[in-house]
Design an enzyme around this catalytic site. Structure first.
Site, PDB file in Angstrom:
ATOM      1  N   LYS A  16      11.713 -49.534  26.767  1.00 53.37           N
ATOM      2  CA  LYS A  16      11.056 -49.309  28.038  1.00 53.37           C
ATOM      3  C   LYS A  16      11.428 -48.112  28.893  1.00 53.37           C
ATOM      4  O   LYS A  16      10.798 -47.267  29.398  1.00 53.37           O
ATOM      5  CB  LYS A  16      10.747 -50.695  29.051  1.00 53.37           C
ATOM      6  N   ASN A  17      12.591 -48.076  29.175  1.00 50.15           N
ATOM      7  CA  ASN A  17      13.265 -47.129  30.219  1.00 50.15           C
ATOM      8  C   ASN A  17      13.282 -45.814  29.676  1.00 50.15           C
ATOM      9  O   ASN A  17      13.557 -44.771  30.586  1.00 50.15           O
ATOM     10  CB  ASN A  17      14.617 -47.601  30.923  1.00 50.15           C
ATOM     11  N   ARG A  33      17.626 -49.327  46.527  1.00 48.44           N
ATOM     12  CA  ARG A  33      17.375 -48.290  45.387  1.00 48.44           C
ATOM     13  C   ARG A  33      17.065 -47.016  46.212  1.00 48.44           C
ATOM     14  O   ARG A  33      16.028 -46.633  46.185  1.00 48.44           O
ATOM     15  CB  ARG A  33      16.378 -48.951  44.703  1.00 48.44           C
ATOM     16  N   ASP A  65      21.637 -54.354  33.293  1.00 45.98           N
ATOM     17  CA  ASP A  65      20.138 -55.083  32.930  1.00 45.98           C
ATOM     18  C   ASP A  65      20.220 -56.395  32.006  1.00 45.98           C
ATOM     19  O   ASP A  65      19.525 -57.198  31.975  1.00 45.98           O
ATOM     20  CB  ASP A  65      19.210 -54.026  32.421  1.00 45.98           C
ATOM     21  N   CYS A  90      11.584 -53.475  40.433  1.00 49.56           N
ATOM     22  CA  CYS A  90      12.335 -54.531  40.687  1.00 49.56           C
ATOM     23  C   CYS A  90      13.002 -54.633  41.918  1.00 49.56           C
ATOM     24  O   CYS A  90      13.645 -53.685  42.156  1.00 49.56           O
ATOM     25  CB  CYS A  90      13.222 -54.818  39.342  1.00 49.56           C
ATOM     26  N   ARG A 121       6.637 -56.901  32.091  1.00 45.66           N
ATOM     27  CA  ARG A 121       6.562 -55.393  32.238  1.00 45.66           C
ATOM     28  C   ARG A 121       7.385 -54.653  31.102  1.00 45.66           C
ATOM     29  O   ARG A 121       7.732 -53.599  30.868  1.00 45.66           O
ATOM     30  CB  ARG A 121       7.157 -55.265  33.545  1.00 45.66           C
TER      31      ARG A 121
HETATM   32  C1  EPZ Z   1      17.180 -47.593  35.773  1.00 45.69           C
HETATM   33  O1  EPZ Z   1      16.944 -47.737  37.116  1.00 45.69           O
HETATM   34  C2  EPZ Z   1      16.606 -48.513  34.939  1.00 45.69           C
HETATM   35  N1  EPZ Z   1      15.067 -48.633  35.516  1.00 45.69           N
HETATM   36  C3  EPZ Z   1      17.310 -49.946  35.538  1.00 45.69           C
HETATM   37  O2  EPZ Z   1      16.334 -50.742  34.629  1.00 45.69           O
HETATM   38  C4  EPZ Z   1      18.574 -49.986  35.406  1.00 45.69           C
HETATM   39  O3  EPZ Z   1      19.138 -51.053  35.871  1.00 45.69           O
HETATM   40  C5  EPZ Z   1      19.205 -48.795  36.271  1.00 45.69           C
HETATM   41  O4  EPZ Z   1      18.579 -47.430  35.543  1.00 45.69           O
HETATM   42  C6  EPZ Z   1      20.649 -48.660  35.724  1.00 45.69           C
HETATM   43  O5  EPZ Z   1      21.087 -48.679  34.583  1.00 45.69           O
HETATM   44  C7  EPZ Z   1      14.371 -47.352  34.713  1.00 45.69           C
HETATM   45  O6  EPZ Z   1      14.847 -46.667  34.104  1.00 45.69           O
HETATM   46  C8  EPZ Z   1      12.871 -47.476  35.074  1.00 45.69           C
HETATM   47  P1  EPZ Z   1      20.213 -46.009  38.832  1.00 45.69           P
HETATM   48  P2  EPZ Z   1      17.587 -46.475  38.380  1.00 45.69           P
HETATM   49  O7  EPZ Z   1      19.474 -44.640  39.406  1.00 45.69           O
HETATM   50  O8  EPZ Z   1      17.263 -45.244  37.725  1.00 45.69           O
HETATM   51  C9  EPZ Z   1      22.283 -45.923  43.178  1.00 45.69           C
HETATM   52  C10 EPZ Z   1      15.258 -52.683  34.166  1.00 45.69           C
HETATM   53  O9  EPZ Z   1      15.511 -53.878  34.348  1.00 45.69           O
HETATM   54  N2  EPZ Z   1      21.530 -44.730  43.488  1.00 45.69           N
HETATM   55  O10 EPZ Z   1      20.978 -45.515  37.572  1.00 45.69           O
HETATM   56  O11 EPZ Z   1      16.782 -46.876  39.595  1.00 45.69           O
HETATM   57  C11 EPZ Z   1      21.260 -47.217  42.799  1.00 45.69           C
HETATM   58  O12 EPZ Z   1      21.157 -47.681  44.273  1.00 45.69           O
HETATM   59  C12 EPZ Z   1      15.618 -51.564  35.321  1.00 45.69           C
HETATM   60  O13 EPZ Z   1      14.706 -52.290  33.233  1.00 45.69           O
HETATM   61  C13 EPZ Z   1      21.761 -44.109  44.458  1.00 45.69           C
HETATM   62  O14 EPZ Z   1      22.404 -44.499  45.331  1.00 45.69           O
HETATM   63  O15 EPZ Z   1      19.178 -46.713  38.465  1.00 45.69           O
HETATM   64  C14 EPZ Z   1      22.071 -48.013  42.154  1.00 45.69           C
HETATM   65  O16 EPZ Z   1      23.112 -48.681  43.014  1.00 45.69           O
HETATM   66  C15 EPZ Z   1      16.114 -52.262  36.612  1.00 45.69           C
HETATM   67  N3  EPZ Z   1      20.780 -42.705  45.055  1.00 45.69           N
HETATM   68  C16 EPZ Z   1      23.112 -47.276  41.325  1.00 45.69           C
HETATM   69  O17 EPZ Z   1      22.853 -45.919  41.800  1.00 45.69           O
HETATM   70  C17 EPZ Z   1      19.849 -42.641  44.095  1.00 45.69           C
HETATM   71  O18 EPZ Z   1      19.223 -41.366  44.524  1.00 45.69           O
HETATM   72  C18 EPZ Z   1      22.343 -46.818  39.668  1.00 45.69           C
HETATM   73  O19 EPZ Z   1      20.905 -46.688  40.163  1.00 45.69           O
HETATM   74  C19 EPZ Z   1      19.703 -43.356  42.818  1.00 45.69           C
HETATM   75  C20 EPZ Z   1      20.540 -44.347  42.517  1.00 45.69           C
END
Ligand code: EPZ
Length: 416
Positions: free
Chosen positions: A22-23, A122, A305, A117, A397
């Protein structure tokens, strides 16, 4: 609203075929905007996020054909701009990848603030930092993110936090920038490599994906190509955990075992037998497990996840397990629902202390997000009696053909 009814207690036996990731899919579909040509994407999972993105691209002027069940043929040559309003963008987080892709091709884009989610704060500050470093102006007004650039120039970008989304979005914007872009402290998840391979297949020059330094040499134009999405290691991990928790003998097929090393190691610690094949893993479990502790980390650490499904497994494991969620600040909404089924869990901030109990009992529970829903399915498979899970649109989803795959393994599950 539909719900899942699961009668627990059956051990699971048989084979489950894992779908495309999915991701990865939700980044590759928006990335087709960069091609301005026809791309054929195969091994797509049949989940609502893929359908929503396909419909979103169509509404933006792309020609999208669902030529076969798991395949999309997408021609974005007619697209001239990208404006995804709130109605379109609110359904899922991945809509924000349109910003990077449209900035890369049209040098401008407008996308409403993404949904996704509710697992904590985020922000997208690192995405914005990357776009601005490449020379774009970014404005957020009335919930719409607007990005625009006279031209994009390669830059050195150091991510303050390892972010999957920011790493991908910056790659999408940088592939046709003038000069070289270096992303430091980049995410290393398997789908970062998958997306880099897809971009290179379109004619980009992306090196180092899968390490924490990605180098992108800008090219003038990209073209269409064909790409097969990698298997979903989170879906695979969910079925591994379900088989371990419910007990039985299950072959998880069509996967890349290397992507699941942290999960394999943890499950072995609980006493489960894991037999590795070239493209499969066999899980043999009595269902009587030892408790373990997990700490979620960026790849290749234990994936956030799978923290929620693993928490369910720990509710009836012998001993006490400590679950530390280091990635998101509110990813324990499933815990209250597990307590309704008899779990003994104490949450303090980002730590959940799970004392194993004799058994869970079926109850009426509500899914709060995608992986919380998955954790309730794992708990229901273990529980004595019947569990009703509401809000299963969250589960749809990210898990293709969930009931069918579990029925094939001998679970007692139906959708109403
Ligand atoms: C991706 O989310 C995935 N979603 C998430 O999967 C997954 O949990 C996550 O990566 C971590 O592996 C998709 O790919 C659509 P991040 P993403 O940016 O990209 C902080 C699922 O269940 N951050 O790696 O949003 C953020 O708050 C979903 O399939 C900032 O601070 O995750 C978090 O604490 C849920 N500033 C950490 O980084 C930013 O600009 C990791 O977030 C971006 C992120």
């Amino acid at each position: 609203m539909e719900k899942l009814i699961i009668k627990g207690g059956n051990k699971l036996h048989g084979t489950v075929n894992i779908s495309g990731f999915k991701n990865s899919a939700v980044a590759i579909i928006p990335a087709t905007v960069l091609a301005g040509d026809t791309c054929v994407i195969d091994n797509l999972p049949q989940i609502s996020d893929v359908k929503i993105l396909a419909d979103l691209l169509s509404s933006l002027g792309a020609d999208v054909k669902n030529s076969e069940p798991n395949m999309l043929k997408i021609n974005t040559s007619k697209m001239r701009e990208c404006y995804a309003d709130y109605e379109m963008a609110k359904e899922l987080r991945a809509s924000y990848y349109l910003l990077g892709a449209a900035l890369g091709r049209f040098k401008k884009a407008k996308v409403a603030y993404p949904g996704g989610c509710s697992i904590g704060n985020r922000p997208i500050d690192q995405h914005i930092k990357g776009f601005e470093a490449l020379g774009a102006d970014v404005n957020i007004e009335h919930g719409i993110i607007s990005v625009e650039a006279e031209k994009l120039t390669g830059a050195e970008i150091y991510l303050d936090v390892v972010s999957v989304g920011a790493t991908i979005n910056i790659m999408l914007a940088a592939v046709m920038a003038e000069g070289t872009t270096i992303i430091e402290n980049a995410a290393k998840e398997p789908h970062i490599v998958d997306i880099a391979n897809y971009l290179n297949c379109m004619g980009a020059d992306v090196r180092g994906a899968g390490t924490d330094v990605i180098k992108i040499r800008g090219v003038n134009k990209l073209g269409g190509c064909s790409h097969t999405v990698i298997p979903d290691q989170i879906e695979a991990g969910t079925y591994m955990i379900a088989a371990a928790a419910a007990g039985g003998d299950v072959l998880i097929d069509n996967i890349i075992p290397k992507h699941l090393e942290a999960v394999i190691a943890k499950l072995k610690e609980t006493g489960v037998q894991v037999i590795e094949g070239g493209e499969s893993l066999r899980i043999i479990s009595s269902g009587d497990l030892k408790s373990v502790s997990i700490k979620t980390l960026v790849y290749p650490g234990f994936p956030t996840d799978l923290q929620q499904p693993m928490s369910s497994l720990l509710t009836t494991a012998k001993g006490t397990g400590i679950v530390t969620e280091t990635i998101f600040d509110r990813r324990f909404k499933h815990i209250d629902e597990l307590k309704r089924m008899g779990a003994n869990i104490k949450v303090e901030g980002r730590v959940a202390v799970i004392h194993g109990v004799e058994k869970l009992t079926g109850a009426e529970v509500v899914a709060s997000d995608l992986r919380a829903g998955a954790s309730l399915v794992v708990a229901a498979l273990m529980a004595e009696g019947e569990t009703e899970i509401e809000n299963i649109q969250f589960i749809d989803r990210g898990y293709a053909q969930l009931e069918q795959k579990l029925l094939n393994l001998g679970a007692d599950i139906r959708r109403e």
